[in-house]
Write a protein that holds these residues in place. Structure first.
Motif, PDB file in Angstrom:
ATOM      1  N   LEU A 277      33.606  33.258  85.594  1.00 46.01           N
ATOM      2  CA  LEU A 277      32.352  33.972  85.949  1.00 46.01           C
ATOM      3  C   LEU A 277      32.342  34.113  87.567  1.00 46.01           C
ATOM      4  O   LEU A 277      31.996  35.294  88.190  1.00 46.01           O
ATOM      5  CB  LEU A 277      31.142  33.232  85.616  1.00 46.01           C
ATOM      6  N   ALA A 278      32.712  32.861  88.404  1.00 47.01           N
ATOM      7  CA  ALA A 278      32.797  33.230  89.745  1.00 47.01           C
ATOM      8  C   ALA A 278      33.852  34.186  90.162  1.00 47.01           C
ATOM      9  O   ALA A 278      33.713  34.805  91.283  1.00 47.01           O
ATOM     10  CB  ALA A 278      33.137  31.785  90.260  1.00 47.01           C
ATOM     11  N   ARG A 279      35.147  34.412  89.565  1.00 44.81           N
ATOM     12  CA  ARG A 279      36.142  35.560  89.799  1.00 44.81           C
ATOM     13  C   ARG A 279      35.655  36.589  89.560  1.00 44.81           C
ATOM     14  O   ARG A 279      35.781  37.618  90.361  1.00 44.81           O
ATOM     15  CB  ARG A 279      37.337  34.970  89.088  1.00 44.81           C
ATOM     16  N   TRP A 280      34.818  36.817  88.397  1.00 47.16           N
ATOM     17  CA  TRP A 280      34.321  38.037  88.083  1.00 47.16           C
ATOM     18  C   TRP A 280      33.220  38.691  89.149  1.00 47.16           C
ATOM     19  O   TRP A 280      33.245  39.660  89.788  1.00 47.16           O
ATOM     20  CB  TRP A 280      33.574  38.104  86.926  1.00 47.16           C
ATOM     21  N   LEU A 281      32.404  37.760  89.734  1.00 43.96           N
ATOM     22  CA  LEU A 281      31.396  37.981  90.744  1.00 43.96           C
ATOM     23  C   LEU A 281      31.973  38.285  92.047  1.00 43.96           C
ATOM     24  O   LEU A 281      31.649  39.361  92.605  1.00 43.96           O
ATOM     25  CB  LEU A 281      30.394  36.655  90.697  1.00 43.96           C
ATOM     26  N   GLU A 282      33.043  37.683  92.526  1.00 42.43           N
ATOM     27  CA  GLU A 282      33.667  37.794  93.589  1.00 42.43           C
ATOM     28  C   GLU A 282      34.097  39.297  93.781  1.00 42.43           C
ATOM     29  O   GLU A 282      34.492  39.707  94.774  1.00 42.43           O
ATOM     30  CB  GLU A 282      34.739  36.729  93.714  1.00 42.43           C
ATOM     31  N   SER A 283      34.723  39.763  92.604  1.00 39.49           N
ATOM     32  CA  SER A 283      35.302  40.985  92.545  1.00 39.49           C
ATOM     33  C   SER A 283      34.201  42.237  92.345  1.00 39.49           C
ATOM     34  O   SER A 283      34.374  43.433  92.586  1.00 39.49           O
ATOM     35  CB  SER A 283      36.405  41.176  91.532  1.00 39.49           C
ATOM     36  N   HIS A 284      32.721  41.798  92.178  1.00 39.14           N
ATOM     37  CA  HIS A 284      31.871  42.793  91.963  1.00 39.14           C
ATOM     38  C   HIS A 284      31.267  43.352  93.243  1.00 39.14           C
ATOM     39  O   HIS A 284      30.980  42.571  94.168  1.00 39.14           O
ATOM     40  CB  HIS A 284      30.798  42.087  91.105  1.00 39.14           C
ATOM     41  N   PRO A 285      31.325  44.737  93.408  1.00 39.90           N
ATOM     42  CA  PRO A 285      30.918  45.427  94.514  1.00 39.90           C
ATOM     43  C   PRO A 285      29.543  44.964  95.099  1.00 39.90           C
ATOM     44  O   PRO A 285      29.130  45.024  96.243  1.00 39.90           O
ATOM     45  CB  PRO A 285      31.153  47.003  94.297  1.00 39.90           C
ATOM     46  N   ALA A 286      28.745  44.662  94.006  1.00 39.13           N
ATOM     47  CA  ALA A 286      27.314  44.445  94.470  1.00 39.13           C
ATOM     48  C   ALA A 286      27.006  42.832  94.905  1.00 39.13           C
ATOM     49  O   ALA A 286      25.965  42.705  95.250  1.00 39.13           O
ATOM     50  CB  ALA A 286      26.246  44.769  93.215  1.00 39.13           C
ATOM     51  N   VAL A 287      28.139  42.121  95.025  1.00 33.64           N
ATOM     52  CA  VAL A 287      27.846  40.744  95.231  1.00 33.64           C
ATOM     53  C   VAL A 287      28.488  40.446  96.656  1.00 33.64           C
ATOM     54  O   VAL A 287      29.817  40.787  96.935  1.00 33.64           O
ATOM     55  CB  VAL A 287      28.471  39.757  94.135  1.00 33.64           C
ATOM     56  N   GLY A 288      27.760  40.085  97.640  1.00 30.31           N
ATOM     57  CA  GLY A 288      28.050  39.700  98.892  1.00 30.31           C
ATOM     58  C   GLY A 288      28.946  38.524  99.114  1.00 30.31           C
ATOM     59  O   GLY A 288      29.873  38.521  99.739  1.00 30.31           O
ATOM     60  N   ARG A 289      28.565  37.332  98.216  1.00 27.84           N
ATOM     61  CA  ARG A 289      29.238  36.182  98.623  1.00 27.84           C
ATOM     62  C   ARG A 289      29.017  35.243  97.267  1.00 27.84           C
ATOM     63  O   ARG A 289      28.104  35.221  96.808  1.00 27.84           O
ATOM     64  CB  ARG A 289      28.711  35.472  99.808  1.00 27.84           C
ATOM     65  N   VAL A 290      30.133  34.522  97.144  1.00 21.62           N
ATOM     66  CA  VAL A 290      30.236  33.515  95.923  1.00 21.62           C
ATOM     67  C   VAL A 290      30.680  32.053  96.297  1.00 21.62           C
ATOM     68  O   VAL A 290      31.529  31.947  97.007  1.00 21.62           O
ATOM     69  CB  VAL A 290      31.089  34.032  94.903  1.00 21.62           C
ATOM     70  N   TYR A 291      29.758  31.163  96.169  1.00 23.69           N
ATOM     71  CA  TYR A 291      29.725  29.817  96.374  1.00 23.69           C
ATOM     72  C   TYR A 291      30.414  29.017  95.118  1.00 23.69           C
ATOM     73  O   TYR A 291      29.500  28.809  94.472  1.00 23.69           O
ATOM     74  CB  TYR A 291      28.521  29.165  97.074  1.00 23.69           C
ATOM     75  N   TYR A 292      31.822  28.725  95.332  1.00 23.52           N
ATOM     76  CA  TYR A 292      32.459  28.036  94.062  1.00 23.52           C
ATOM     77  C   TYR A 292      33.403  27.433  94.692  1.00 23.52           C
ATOM     78  O   TYR A 292      34.454  28.082  95.020  1.00 23.52           O
ATOM     79  CB  TYR A 292      32.542  28.862  92.911  1.00 23.52           C
ATOM     80  N   PRO A 293      33.641  25.993  94.487  1.00 26.10           N
ATOM     81  CA  PRO A 293      34.741  25.016  95.112  1.00 26.10           C
ATOM     82  C   PRO A 293      36.054  25.687  94.540  1.00 26.10           C
ATOM     83  O   PRO A 293      37.096  25.466  95.007  1.00 26.10           O
ATOM     84  CB  PRO A 293      34.365  23.736  94.867  1.00 26.10           C
ATOM     85  N   GLY A 294      35.851  26.049  93.175  1.00 26.50           N
ATOM     86  CA  GLY A 294      37.183  26.483  92.440  1.00 26.50           C
ATOM     87  C   GLY A 294      38.105  27.729  93.165  1.00 26.50           C
ATOM     88  O   GLY A 294      38.825  28.103  92.651  1.00 26.50           O
ATOM     89  N   LEU A 295      37.053  28.715  93.785  1.00 24.74           N
ATOM     90  CA  LEU A 295      37.720  29.725  94.223  1.00 24.74           C
ATOM     91  C   LEU A 295      38.543  29.293  95.708  1.00 24.74           C
ATOM     92  O   LEU A 295      38.078  28.788  96.459  1.00 24.74           O
ATOM     93  CB  LEU A 295      36.431  30.795  94.590  1.00 24.74           C
ATOM     94  N   ALA A 296      39.704  30.134  95.838  1.00 22.92           N
ATOM     95  CA  ALA A 296      40.605  29.962  97.046  1.00 22.92           C
ATOM     96  C   ALA A 296      39.615  30.281  98.120  1.00 22.92           C
ATOM     97  O   ALA A 296      39.764  29.858  99.294  1.00 22.92           O
ATOM     98  CB  ALA A 296      41.572  30.732  96.744  1.00 22.92           C
ATOM     99  N   SER A 297      38.680  31.022  98.239  1.00 23.04           N
ATOM    100  CA  SER A 297      38.051  31.679  99.081  1.00 23.04           C
ATOM    101  C   SER A 297      37.089  30.589  99.842  1.00 23.04           C
ATOM    102  O   SER A 297      36.222  30.717 100.791  1.00 23.04           O
ATOM    103  CB  SER A 297      37.217  32.971  99.086  1.00 23.04           C
TER     104      SER A 297
END
Ligand SMILES: Cc1ncc(COP(=O)(O)O)c(C=O)c1O
Length: 308
Positions: A277-297
């Motif tokens: 879900l976090a990966r999908w949200l991160e690639s979504h144009p309407a989402v500014g920022r995703v907070y999830y420790p599993g993401l490399a970002s």
């Protein structure tokens, strides 16, 4: 039940999460019995007196112990890798019990500004009325934690990852800092659970839980716990708990005991779904920022992967 099989091999955590409990009753029940009783029949007045004085083992009164609650405590301690555990009525009751047991007027506590709101208020505001001083520091700024340490510092208390922004702090570094200055490190492990992170393996002294969250996992009951050494539970937490009554009800203990049986499966499934879900949200144009420790970002991604 022992934590070893009949041939002496240590049982896996996943097995202990299903099997570890007090002895079965004479009926040989498969699922642990739910002991709904406020008091216990005593073998004799003398035996009862010894039990009340803590000289003999044995249950006396619901505020001082219950076999279903003991089963929950044994199972959670096995999962966290601590010698002992003390169950409480809620997560906040666990924070209350810890502070009441370990602190006195004049003591100093360091906590992160990202901790759960009620924890910040209870320690920073309510305990201030009794002369306990608190310094609130940025969660991930180790230099700020270090700068806050002073001679009266007794406790460092961190929640990692935090609710809700998922900020991660370095448990080993905080444990070293605490121990180097005669203080203890407590970690709120509510969000990670022992499936994803075991703070004592990185030096923490106390692991605090709100069992209301993933340990139950199905939104049914309130529960809390402090996992620590046998000496700390026996000498610090038990005397306060016995007299203050922030105890976990046997019914709630039984519900969370059942929750622990599926904790491993649930946490792994939830983590896999959350990452997708976090990966999908991160690639979504309407989402500014995703907070999830599993993401490399995530700013503490590397630390999270190391300690979780
Ligand atoms: C991280 C964390 N710690 C502690 C608590 C407090 O637990 P309880 O609601 O069981 O008192 C909560 C509750 O949301 C929490 O999220």
């Amino acid at each position: 039940m022992a934590s070893r099989d009949p041939s002496g091999h240590a049982l896996h955590r996943e097995t202990l999460a299903v099997r570890l409990s007090v002895e079965r009753s004479q009926y040989g029940e498969n699922s642990e019995a739910l002991y709904l009783t406020s008091g216990y029949v005593q073998p004799s007045a003398e035996a009862s007196a010894r039990r009340f004085a803590g000289e003999d083992e044995g249950y006396t009164y619901g505020r001082t112990g219950n076999p279903t609650v003991t089963s929950f405590e044994q199972r959670l301690a096995a999962l966290e890798g601590t010698e002992a555990c003390m169950a409480t009525a809620s997560g906040m009751a666990a924070v209350m019990l810890m502070c009441f047991s370990l602190l006195k007027a004049g003591d100093h506590v360091i906590i992160s500004q990202s901790m759960f709101g009620s924890t910040l208020k209870l320690i920073g505001t309510e305990f201030a009325r009794f002369g306990v001083d608190t310094t609130v520091v940025p969660q991930t700024d180790l230099a700020a934690w270090r700068a806050a340490v002073r001679p009266g510092t007794r406790l460092l208390f961190a929640e990692t990852p935090t609710n809700p922004l998922g900020e991660v702090c370095d448990i080993q570094a905080l444990a070293d800092m605490a121990h180097g200055n005669g203080a203890l490190l407590a970690v709120d492990n509510c969000f990670a659970t022992p499936v994803l992170q075991r703070p004592v393996e990185r030096g923490a002294d106390i692991v605090m839980h709100s069992g209301t969250k993933y340990l139950d996992g199905q939104g049914r009951v309130m529960a809390g716990a402090l996992c620590a050494s046998a000496a700390m539970v026996r000498d610090k937490f038990l005397p306060v708990q016995k007299n203050s009554g922030m105890v976990l009800s046997p019914f709630n203990a039984w519900v969370v005991l059942k929750g622990l049986e599926t904790l491993d499966l649930r946490m792994k499934a939830q983590s896999a779904q959350a990452l997708a879900l976090a990966r999908w949200l991160e690639s979504h144009p309407a989402v500014g920022r995703v907070y999830y420790p599993g993401l490399a970002s995530h700013p503490q991604h590397e630390l999270a992967m190391r300690q979780m």
